[in-house]
Design a protein around this motif. Structure first.
Motif, PDB file in Angstrom:
ATOM      1  N   UNK A 149      35.628  47.412  44.230  1.00  0.00           N
ATOM      2  CA  UNK A 149      34.122  46.718  43.212  1.00  0.00           C
ATOM      3  C   UNK A 149      33.297  45.704  43.481  1.00  0.00           C
ATOM      4  N   UNK A 150      34.853  44.900  44.011  1.00  0.00           N
ATOM      5  CA  UNK A 150      34.180  43.413  44.175  1.00  0.00           C
ATOM      6  C   UNK A 150      34.318  42.760  46.056  1.00  0.00           C
ATOM      7  N   UNK A 151      34.160  41.491  46.786  1.00  0.00           N
ATOM      8  CA  UNK A 151      33.811  41.968  47.702  1.00  0.00           C
ATOM      9  C   UNK A 151      34.901  40.629  47.679  1.00  0.00           C
ATOM     10  N   UNK A 152      35.891  40.456  48.701  1.00  0.00           N
ATOM     11  CA  UNK A 152      37.014  39.493  48.525  1.00  0.00           C
ATOM     12  C   UNK A 152      36.902  38.008  48.199  1.00  0.00           C
ATOM     13  N   UNK A 153      35.210  37.827  49.104  1.00  0.00           N
ATOM     14  CA  UNK A 153      35.007  36.699  48.584  1.00  0.00           C
ATOM     15  C   UNK A 153      35.201  36.116  46.883  1.00  0.00           C
ATOM     16  N   UNK A 154      33.931  37.080  46.112  1.00  0.00           N
ATOM     17  CA  UNK A 154      33.814  37.185  44.750  1.00  0.00           C
ATOM     18  C   UNK A 154      34.913  37.330  43.645  1.00  0.00           C
ATOM     19  N   UNK A 155      35.918  38.131  44.623  1.00  0.00           N
ATOM     20  CA  UNK A 155      36.801  38.133  43.597  1.00  0.00           C
ATOM     21  C   UNK A 155      38.219  36.925  44.052  1.00  0.00           C
ATOM     22  N   UNK A 156      38.184  36.481  44.700  1.00  0.00           N
ATOM     23  CA  UNK A 156      39.057  35.257  45.240  1.00  0.00           C
ATOM     24  C   UNK A 156      38.271  33.467  43.558  1.00  0.00           C
ATOM     25  N   UNK A 157      37.282  34.067  43.419  1.00  0.00           N
ATOM     26  CA  UNK A 157      36.537  33.070  42.496  1.00  0.00           C
ATOM     27  C   UNK A 157      36.873  33.867  41.076  1.00  0.00           C
ATOM     28  N   UNK A 158      36.507  34.753  40.475  1.00  0.00           N
ATOM     29  CA  UNK A 158      37.129  35.652  39.692  1.00  0.00           C
ATOM     30  C   UNK A 158      38.521  35.191  38.960  1.00  0.00           C
ATOM     31  N   UNK A 159      38.883  35.379  40.245  1.00  0.00           N
ATOM     32  CA  UNK A 159      40.799  35.065  39.961  1.00  0.00           C
ATOM     33  C   UNK A 159      40.820  34.020  39.490  1.00  0.00           C
ATOM     34  N   UNK A 160      40.671  33.125  39.761  1.00  0.00           N
ATOM     35  CA  UNK A 160      40.819  32.041  39.720  1.00  0.00           C
ATOM     36  C   UNK A 160      39.968  31.350  38.856  1.00  0.00           C
ATOM     37  N   UNK A 161      39.290  31.655  37.624  1.00  0.00           N
ATOM     38  CA  UNK A 161      38.469  31.634  36.641  1.00  0.00           C
ATOM     39  C   UNK A 161      39.460  32.138  35.238  1.00  0.00           C
ATOM     40  N   UNK A 162      39.246  31.017  35.108  1.00  0.00           N
ATOM     41  CA  UNK A 162      40.160  31.357  33.661  1.00  0.00           C
ATOM     42  C   UNK A 162      39.937  32.662  32.249  1.00  0.00           C
ATOM     43  N   UNK A 163      37.933  32.435  31.996  1.00  0.00           N
ATOM     44  CA  UNK A 163      37.853  33.809  31.396  1.00  0.00           C
ATOM     45  C   UNK A 163      37.325  34.689  32.578  1.00  0.00           C
ATOM     46  N   UNK A 164      38.265  35.662  32.735  1.00  0.00           N
ATOM     47  CA  UNK A 164      37.023  36.577  33.444  1.00  0.00           C
ATOM     48  C   UNK A 164      36.377  37.233  34.116  1.00  0.00           C
ATOM     49  N   UNK A 165      36.621  38.203  31.951  1.00  0.00           N
ATOM     50  CA  UNK A 165      34.981  38.749  31.654  1.00  0.00           C
ATOM     51  C   UNK A 165      33.695  38.171  32.060  1.00  0.00           C
TER      52      UNK A 165
END
Length: 428
Positions: free
Chosen positions: A256-272
């Motif tokens: 669903x999400x591009x690789x670069x955007x997914x990396x930012x989401x995974x590194x965040x503390x609260x992903x939603x």
């Protein structure tokens, strides 16, 4: 004692055997421990292996009785571990949404027989094996002791374990109310979690519909619009992974999400919340009127509300004193139940204790399970349904738009004052 004329040469091989330089006579009183030449090994490695641990003294070596005790303790502890594994495996099982066929099967007249035959497959029942087995064992011990006292197998100073049933008759309504209130409080949490996810799913569909209908497919807005719709589809998945233990958000969002955007989401503390930030930034980049942008941003409020409810349900359980009181009440009740029932039931106290423990602890177990509502909800199925609905709307957007615009090119009927579709047509 003589010394060898040619000294031994040291080589850089992995091992060497030097020549012996001491010679003892056969009749010498000194013990000759060097009958076998010493053997040395040189290991050229960065780190030497740790030396072997020293042997244990004979006093600290485990005896046969200690080994049997350890085996008994490990066997007793293996039963609760097995029950917990079954329970956790059931908690991670995916729930399914009901359709018409499942509802017919659910209300079938054969459901009672089906549920009875599948009792040994129920994770609720299997997770109750340790407490039910423990209290049944206590009933067996009490019955055995009273039988031994009754048959004079023990000295006369051993008393018979018996008591009046009046205290149990007085406290039985209190235990029933306590269990009812416990399950009712847990079900209210389940209902609150279900309503929160209903709002999240409805808000996701509504926001995607507004984006598809309100944003033009221009060259500048088309990439942002496509990315925005994928962010909207990803939000329920991220929230699901946030509230379910053992979820893999990277695997669920990789399509669903591009690789670069997914990396930012995974590194965040609260992903939603991170995905909400992606949605907000995407709305700012679209060429929209201020009123449309405000309407779209107001729809995001249901996402924040859903996150708040889910975090509250996850972080704040039912007051622990209430849960502990229910558990202690049940334990003390069943520990003394064989003593209360001995005069009336004798050895029947064993099956009576088994049935009572299995029934009352099952009610308490259901309350504990639904206290955390999210594993009980079909969240995976809901996320898949949302994705399929949005993808279907995206696929049929151009076709529906073309059909609706084609209706404007057709000749519309002009209604006359008397209700006829054509002024040249006379109505009867």
């Amino acid at each position: 004692m003589t010394q060898s004329s040619s000294p031994s040469k040291l080589s850089l091989s992995s091992s060497f055997i030097p020549k012996p330089f001491l010679h003892f006579r056969p009749n010498s009183p000194v013990p000759t421990k060097l009958n076998r030449p010493p053997y040395f090994k040189i290991l050229f490695s960065a780190s030497q292996p740790p030396p072997p641990p020293p042997p244990l003294p004979p006093s600290s070596m485990p005896t046969t009785s200690d080994a049997k005790t350890l085996n008994l303790i490990s066997f007793i502890g293996a039963i609760p571990d097995w029950a917990d594994r079954i329970q956790e495996r059931g908690m991670r099982q995916n729930r399914a949404l009901y359709d018409h066929e499942k509802w017919v099967h659910h209300r079938s007249s054969q459901r009672h027989l089906r549920h009875l035959l599948s009792s040994l497959q129920s994770r609720v029942i299997l997770s109750l094996v340790p407490p039910v087995l423990a209290f049944t064992s206590v009933a067996v011990v009490v019955a055995t002791y009273n039988t031994a006292v009754d048959l004079h197998w023990l000295p006369d100073f051993f008393p018979m374990l018996r008591a009046s049933s009046l205290p149990y008759q007085l406290t039985a309504p209190a235990l029933a109310l306590l269990l009812v209130f416990r399950t009712e409080a847990s079900y209210s949490r389940y209902e609150e979690g279900r309503k929160a996810w209903t709002k999240v799913i409805a808000g996701t569909n509504d926001l995607a519909r507004q984006v598809i209908a309100g944003v033009d497919n221009s060259v500048d807005d088309q990439p942002i619009k496509s990315a925005l719709l994928h962010y909207i589809m990803a939000f329920p998945v991220a929230l699901k992974c946030h509230v379910l233990y053992g979820s893999d958000i990277g695997r669920d969002l990789q399509n669903l999400i591009e690789v670069d955007d997914l990396a930012v989401i995974l590194n965040s503390k609260h992903r939603p919340r991170c995905i909400i930030d992606f949605i907000s930034q995407s709305l700012k980049l679209l060429n929209l009127e201020e009123t449309k942008r405000t309407a779209l941003e107001s729809t995001i409020s249901c996402f924040h509300e859903g996150i708040g409810v889910c975090d509250q349900l996850m972080g704040v359980p039912i007051p622990l004193s209430y849960t502990r009181l229910t558990s202690r009440f049940l334990v003390l009740w069943h520990l003394t139940l064989p003593i209360i029932l001995w005069d009336d039931c004798h050895w029947i106290v064993v099956p009576a204790t088994f049935i009572s423990a299995a029934s009352l602890f099952c009610i308490e177990e259901v309350g504990v399970l639904i206290e955390e509502p999210f594993p009980m909800l079909p969240l995976d199925e809901l996320c898949i349904v949302v994705q399929n609905n949005i993808k279907e709307t995206m696929a049929t957007e151009k076709d529906i738009q073309a059909r609706v615009k084609g209706k404007r090119k057709r000749n519309s009927y002009k209604h006359s004052p008397n209700g006829c579709p054509n002024p040249n047509t006379q109505c009867c």
